[in-house]
Design an enzyme around this catalytic site. Structure first.
Site, mmCIF file in Angstrom:
data_model
loop_
_atom_site.group_PDB
_atom_site.id
_atom_site.type_symbol
_atom_site.label_atom_id
_atom_site.label_comp_id
_atom_site.label_asym_id
_atom_site.label_seq_id
_atom_site.Cartn_x
_atom_site.Cartn_y
_atom_site.Cartn_z
ATOM 1 N N ASP B 50 112.541 -11.008 18.530
ATOM 2 C CA ASP B 50 113.346 -10.516 17.407
ATOM 3 C C ASP B 50 114.091 -11.669 16.724
ATOM 4 O OD1 ASP B 50 114.596 -7.845 16.223
ATOM 5 O OD2 ASP B 50 116.192 -9.321 16.440
ATOM 6 N N ARG B 51 113.906 -11.757 15.400
ATOM 7 C CA ARG B 51 114.438 -12.896 14.650
ATOM 8 C C ARG B 51 115.961 -12.812 14.496
ATOM 9 N NH1 ARG B 51 110.002 -10.420 15.168
ATOM 10 N NH2 ARG B 51 110.258 -9.226 13.265
ATOM 11 N N THR B 52 116.489 -11.625 14.212
ATOM 12 C CA THR B 52 117.938 -11.510 14.058
ATOM 13 C C THR B 52 118.633 -11.744 15.395
ATOM 14 O OG1 THR B 52 117.844 -10.082 12.113
ATOM 15 C CG2 THR B 52 119.789 -9.868 13.498
ATOM 16 N N CYS B 85 107.703 -11.164 6.445
ATOM 17 C CA CYS B 85 108.937 -10.915 7.202
ATOM 18 C C CYS B 85 109.958 -11.892 6.653
ATOM 19 C CB CYS B 85 108.735 -11.164 8.697
ATOM 20 S SG CYS B 85 110.305 -11.142 9.643
ATOM 21 N N ASN B 86 111.003 -11.351 6.019
ATOM 22 C CA ASN B 86 112.002 -12.240 5.422
ATOM 23 C C ASN B 86 112.739 -13.067 6.463
ATOM 24 O OD1 ASN B 86 112.537 -11.518 2.268
ATOM 25 N ND2 ASN B 86 111.810 -9.707 3.345
ATOM 26 N N THR B 87 113.156 -12.409 7.558
ATOM 27 C CA THR B 87 114.001 -13.100 8.535
ATOM 28 C C THR B 87 113.273 -14.291 9.147
ATOM 29 O OG1 THR B 87 114.844 -10.888 9.017
ATOM 30 C CG2 THR B 87 115.698 -12.685 10.361
ATOM 31 N N ALA B 88 111.946 -14.154 9.332
ATOM 32 C CA ALA B 88 111.162 -15.263 9.895
ATOM 33 C C ALA B 88 111.253 -16.511 9.028
ATOM 34 C CB ALA B 88 109.697 -14.838 10.063
ATOM 35 N N THR B 129 118.218 -8.096 6.711
ATOM 36 C CA THR B 129 118.763 -8.045 8.077
ATOM 37 C C THR B 129 120.032 -8.895 8.161
ATOM 38 O OG1 THR B 129 117.556 -10.001 8.813
ATOM 39 C CG2 THR B 129 116.435 -7.866 9.066
ATOM 40 N N LYS B 169 110.694 0.378 12.288
ATOM 41 C CA LYS B 169 109.948 -0.290 13.364
ATOM 42 C C LYS B 169 109.539 0.705 14.456
ATOM 43 C CE LYS B 169 112.109 -4.829 12.601
ATOM 44 N NZ LYS B 169 110.939 -5.681 12.351
ATOM 45 N N CYS B 199 114.043 -7.355 3.211
ATOM 46 C CA CYS B 199 113.514 -7.208 4.569
ATOM 47 C C CYS B 199 112.302 -6.308 4.371
ATOM 48 C CB CYS B 199 114.541 -6.548 5.493
ATOM 49 S SG CYS B 199 113.816 -5.834 7.000
#
Lengths: 235, 235
Positions: B50-52, B85-88, B129, B169, B199
């Site tokens: 999980d990126r966050t 995936c924005n957070t990535a 996120t 998810k 996101c």
């Protein structure tokens, strides 16, 4: 990725069907978070020569392109292969002979889906490409299981079913609903107890309008369920 | 596949967003038949940590899993990489430094989408996120282009936005609509001229209900358009 659990998907035939297969695979998997889902690699090569044209009109052989995709999925570490294109299963034996990975057969998945729908034997309707019908991919396997396959007349295949499949491949999905729904209805009127959507473009067209009032075996969902059973045998 | 035209998609974060990206890539591509579509390989690895959680809570570093996917896409012959995936994108520089393939940046694509929507500068809302917000992935790039980013208050992020992302998810897409639509509306009420769905789970939730009556920049569509421009520069 750990080989035993990664699904290889040979897609692109058509690309919308392959993408929708990945979506349905995800939505049908019991999951609470990203990490519960099935790792998968979609090899979406829409340049694979047309399967029906190859079989019926002397078009370019798709097998080299299919085998290139299988090699790519092997190299990426996949443990099994699913092919969300019914007509490509005309080359199933050649593909299976060329890889040690199991290929999950879409017609077997469709037969399991008929059972899941409570249709155990008897007459069923079959909507598919002219290539799939000519190769008898469904007729022989389903007759072994006690079904009789009804198919649209040649005239309706040329006028309605094949043009509707082409509409989906051209992104005109909503326009494919009416001719496909009508072809399915005619099969039911002729005595079919259910209709197999035996080309992965067909559930996309049928999904663009009101649900049909009889059982339909969607081969995208059927193959997705077979893949989930492979990836999560305990689930 | 010929390297120069094959798109690599590093997906699985989440898998429904990656699959929907492939669907939107297909539907937004001008095409009359399978062979007109863009060859692409989707590396859907939902096991990426999980990126966050990695950024904000000392969770496992996702970079090794991201680089494994990039290596796989390189080996498969891709010519560019997109990551729905924005957070990535918090690991963008590390990923780009590790590959000779261009990675199409989702925030640049979102900025282009704002222009396409006719929103050239000024206050815009940002739903993303907590990891994306904390890393300021949008704020710095969009402020360089003349936008001011409004974000939901911490309380609303914890109560509404992050739980809605988790619902998607977990395949509970329809339930994500109301909290996300409400969060977007509040940003507009605070003066935003448009809302960036920053996101890739968020457009799935927003897509499950009535269209919002203000401009939204969908980062799935934005990235798909950037990929089409890369793959078909003449189109």
């Amino acid at each position: 990725m750990k080989e035993s659990r990664v699904l290889g998907v040979l897609g692109g035939m058509g690309p919308l069907a392959g993408a929708t297969f990945m979506q349905r695979l995800t939505l049908l998997t019991p999951a609470e978070k990203d990490q519960d889902h099935i790792p998968a690699i979609l090899w979406s090569d829409p340049r694979v020569p047309d399967r029906t044209a190859a079989r019926l009109a002397g078009g370019e052989d798709p097998l080299p392109a299919l085998l290139r995709g299988i090699r790519g999925l092997e190299a990426a570490g996949c443990g099994a292969i699913a092919i969300p294109c019914n007509t490509a299963h005309g080359w199933f034996e050649a593909m299976q002979a060329a890889t040690r990975l199991p290929i999950l057969h879409i017609v077997e998945a469709a037969a399991d889906e008929l059972l899941r729908l409570g249709v155990a034997a008897g007459p069923i309707g079959l909507l598919a490409t002219k290539g799939t019908l000519a190769m008898r991919l469904y007729q022989e396997r389903l007759e072994d299981r006690g079904y009789d396959c009804l198919v649209p007349p040649e005239e309706e295949m040329d006028r309605a079913v094949m043009p509707a499949i082409d509409l989906v491949k051209a992104n005109k999905v909503a326009a494919a609903y009416a001719p496909l729904a009508e072809a399915a209805r005619r099969l039911i009127m002729r005595g079919a107890k259910a209709v197999v959507l035996g080309c992965t473009e067909i559930p996309l067209g049928i999904g663009a309008g009101p649900a049909l009032p009889f059982p339909v075996a969607d081969t995208i969902d059927a193959l997705a369920r077979a893949c989930i059973a492979w990836a999560k045998p305990a689930a």
